[in-house]
Design an enzyme around this catalytic site. Structure first.
Site, PDB file in Angstrom:
ATOM      1  N   ILE A 130      -0.215   7.096   5.604  1.00  0.00           N
ATOM      2  CA  ILE A 130      -0.437   8.524   5.400  1.00  0.00           C
ATOM      3  C   ILE A 130      -1.806   8.897   5.971  1.00  0.00           C
ATOM      4  O   ILE A 130      -2.804   8.247   5.671  1.00  0.00           O
ATOM      5  CB  ILE A 130      -0.343   8.880   3.905  1.00  0.00           C
ATOM      6  CG1 ILE A 130       1.034   8.465   3.361  1.00  0.00           C
ATOM      7  CG2 ILE A 130      -0.597  10.371   3.683  1.00  0.00           C
ATOM      8  CD1 ILE A 130       1.183   8.557   1.859  1.00  0.00           C
ATOM      9  N   PHE A 171      11.905  -0.680  12.685  1.00  0.00           N
ATOM     10  CA  PHE A 171      10.694   0.025  12.268  1.00  0.00           C
ATOM     11  C   PHE A 171      11.054   1.087  11.234  1.00  0.00           C
ATOM     12  O   PHE A 171      11.512   2.175  11.569  1.00  0.00           O
ATOM     13  CB  PHE A 171      10.030   0.665  13.493  1.00  0.00           C
ATOM     14  CG  PHE A 171       8.698   1.297  13.211  1.00  0.00           C
ATOM     15  CD1 PHE A 171       7.576   0.511  13.042  1.00  0.00           C
ATOM     16  CD2 PHE A 171       8.564   2.674  13.137  1.00  0.00           C
ATOM     17  CE1 PHE A 171       6.331   1.084  12.798  1.00  0.00           C
ATOM     18  CE2 PHE A 171       7.329   3.265  12.896  1.00  0.00           C
ATOM     19  CZ  PHE A 171       6.212   2.467  12.722  1.00  0.00           C
ATOM     20  N   PHE A 214       0.861  -1.189   0.000  1.00  0.00           N
ATOM     21  CA  PHE A 214       0.000   0.000   0.000  1.00  0.00           C
ATOM     22  C   PHE A 214       0.896   1.237   0.000  1.00  0.00           C
ATOM     23  O   PHE A 214       1.897   1.276   0.710  1.00  0.00           O
ATOM     24  CB  PHE A 214      -0.928  -0.010   1.218  1.00  0.00           C
ATOM     25  CG  PHE A 214      -2.085   0.929   1.088  1.00  0.00           C
ATOM     26  CD1 PHE A 214      -3.180   0.590   0.312  1.00  0.00           C
ATOM     27  CD2 PHE A 214      -2.073   2.151   1.725  1.00  0.00           C
ATOM     28  CE1 PHE A 214      -4.261   1.461   0.179  1.00  0.00           C
ATOM     29  CE2 PHE A 214      -3.137   3.029   1.610  1.00  0.00           C
ATOM     30  CZ  PHE A 214      -4.234   2.686   0.829  1.00  0.00           C
ATOM     31  N   GLU A 230      -0.242  -5.522   8.013  1.00  0.00           N
ATOM     32  CA  GLU A 230       0.167  -6.929   7.889  1.00  0.00           C
ATOM     33  C   GLU A 230       1.653  -7.145   8.149  1.00  0.00           C
ATOM     34  O   GLU A 230       2.116  -8.283   8.224  1.00  0.00           O
ATOM     35  CB  GLU A 230      -0.199  -7.456   6.499  1.00  0.00           C
ATOM     36  CG  GLU A 230      -1.693  -7.579   6.248  1.00  0.00           C
ATOM     37  CD  GLU A 230      -2.389  -6.265   5.951  1.00  0.00           C
ATOM     38  OE1 GLU A 230      -3.606  -6.179   6.231  1.00  0.00           O
ATOM     39  OE2 GLU A 230      -1.739  -5.314   5.457  1.00  0.00           O
ATOM     40  N   ARG A 250      10.678  11.826   2.902  1.00  0.00           N
ATOM     41  CA  ARG A 250      11.357  10.832   3.730  1.00  0.00           C
ATOM     42  C   ARG A 250      11.725   9.563   2.964  1.00  0.00           C
ATOM     43  O   ARG A 250      12.337   8.661   3.514  1.00  0.00           O
ATOM     44  CB  ARG A 250      10.474  10.494   4.937  1.00  0.00           C
ATOM     45  CG  ARG A 250      10.427  11.630   5.934  1.00  0.00           C
ATOM     46  CD  ARG A 250       9.210  11.559   6.848  1.00  0.00           C
ATOM     47  NE  ARG A 250       9.202  12.641   7.814  1.00  0.00           N
ATOM     48  CZ  ARG A 250       8.885  13.910   7.542  1.00  0.00           C
ATOM     49  NH1 ARG A 250       8.555  14.263   6.315  1.00  0.00           N
ATOM     50  NH2 ARG A 250       8.904  14.833   8.488  1.00  0.00           N
ATOM     51  N   HIS A 282      -8.495   5.977  11.084  1.00  0.00           N
ATOM     52  CA  HIS A 282      -7.799   4.772  10.631  1.00  0.00           C
ATOM     53  C   HIS A 282      -6.280   4.904  10.777  1.00  0.00           C
ATOM     54  O   HIS A 282      -5.596   3.964  11.181  1.00  0.00           O
ATOM     55  CB  HIS A 282      -8.188   4.504   9.170  1.00  0.00           C
ATOM     56  CG  HIS A 282      -7.639   3.244   8.620  1.00  0.00           C
ATOM     57  ND1 HIS A 282      -6.594   3.223   7.729  1.00  0.00           N
ATOM     58  CD2 HIS A 282      -7.984   1.949   8.829  1.00  0.00           C
ATOM     59  CE1 HIS A 282      -6.318   1.974   7.411  1.00  0.00           C
ATOM     60  NE2 HIS A 282      -7.142   1.185   8.063  1.00  0.00           N
ATOM     61  N   ALA A 339      -8.760  11.307   6.395  1.00  0.00           N
ATOM     62  CA  ALA A 339      -9.816  12.052   7.085  1.00  0.00           C
ATOM     63  C   ALA A 339     -10.476  11.263   8.211  1.00  0.00           C
ATOM     64  O   ALA A 339     -11.341  11.780   8.905  1.00  0.00           O
ATOM     65  CB  ALA A 339     -10.876  12.477   6.075  1.00  0.00           C
ATOM     66  N   ALA A 365       4.350   2.635   4.543  1.00  0.00           N
ATOM     67  CA  ALA A 365       3.979   4.050   4.580  1.00  0.00           C
ATOM     68  C   ALA A 365       2.507   4.174   4.945  1.00  0.00           C
ATOM     69  O   ALA A 365       1.645   3.637   4.254  1.00  0.00           O
ATOM     70  CB  ALA A 365       4.244   4.709   3.232  1.00  0.00           C
ATOM     71  N   ALA A 420       0.680  -1.867   5.659  1.00  0.00           N
ATOM     72  CA  ALA A 420       1.463  -1.766   6.887  1.00  0.00           C
ATOM     73  C   ALA A 420       0.914  -2.645   8.004  1.00  0.00           C
ATOM     74  O   ALA A 420       1.678  -3.224   8.782  1.00  0.00           O
ATOM     75  CB  ALA A 420       1.522  -0.308   7.344  1.00  0.00           C
TER      76      ALA A 420
END
Length: 154
Positions: A83, A114, A23, A59, A128, A89, A86, A81, A57
């Site tokens: 992000i 991590f 993802f 999983e 990043r 989650h 709204a 990642a 992420a």
């Protein structure tokens, strides 16, 4: 004089597993490239690196645990990642992934690093993943090498 333990960045003879969330793949691919570059530059042979892709992420901890439990690796590098959107989650995923990765490391006595970005914007993720703020994949790989070597000395 106290005895001091430090890791070093020599990766020869070390073997690493890498778990990568698909993802936000346009970001995680850059993190993976940075990690692979760091491992190679520090002497880790290609055949001593194994990569597992997971859907996202959330999983990552399960596959990182499986890798850590296998005893085949000197460390596991987790890349993903998350992000902010709204909904809440982001908080749930970020918290569970970070706790999961830390728990695996403590339970297995293995460096489980991590390297999951938890950012507010896509721009922060891009920064990043190899632009203005460096590459967190590179940094995660360096941490894995250093910690693997440090744990061998203690």
């Amino acid at each position: 004089m106290p005895k001091v333990f430090e890791g070093h960045l020599l990766g020869q003879e070390l073997k690493f597993g890498i778990v990568v969330g698909r993802f936000n793949e346009f970001i995680t691919n850059k993190l993976l490239s940075g990690a692979l570059d760091a491992l190679k530059r520090h002497g880790v042979e290609d055949e001593n690196v194994e990569i597992a892709y997971v859907p996202g992420a959330y999983e990552i901890p399960l596959v990182a645990k499986k890798m850590a439990d296998s005893k085949r690796y000197d460390g596991v590098i987790c890349l993903g990642a998350v992000i902010r959107g709204a909904t809440p989650h982001f908080e749930y995923v970020s918290a569970e992934v970070s706790k999961g990765v830390a728990k695996i490391s403590l339970d297995s006595n293995l460096p489980v690093i991590f390297g999951v970005l938890t950012v507010d914007t896509i721009e922060q993720a891009i920064e990043r993943a190899g632009t203005k703020a460096g590459n967190k994949g590179w940094e995660a790989a360096n941490a894995a090498i250093e910690m693997a070597n440090l744990l061998k000395t203690i």
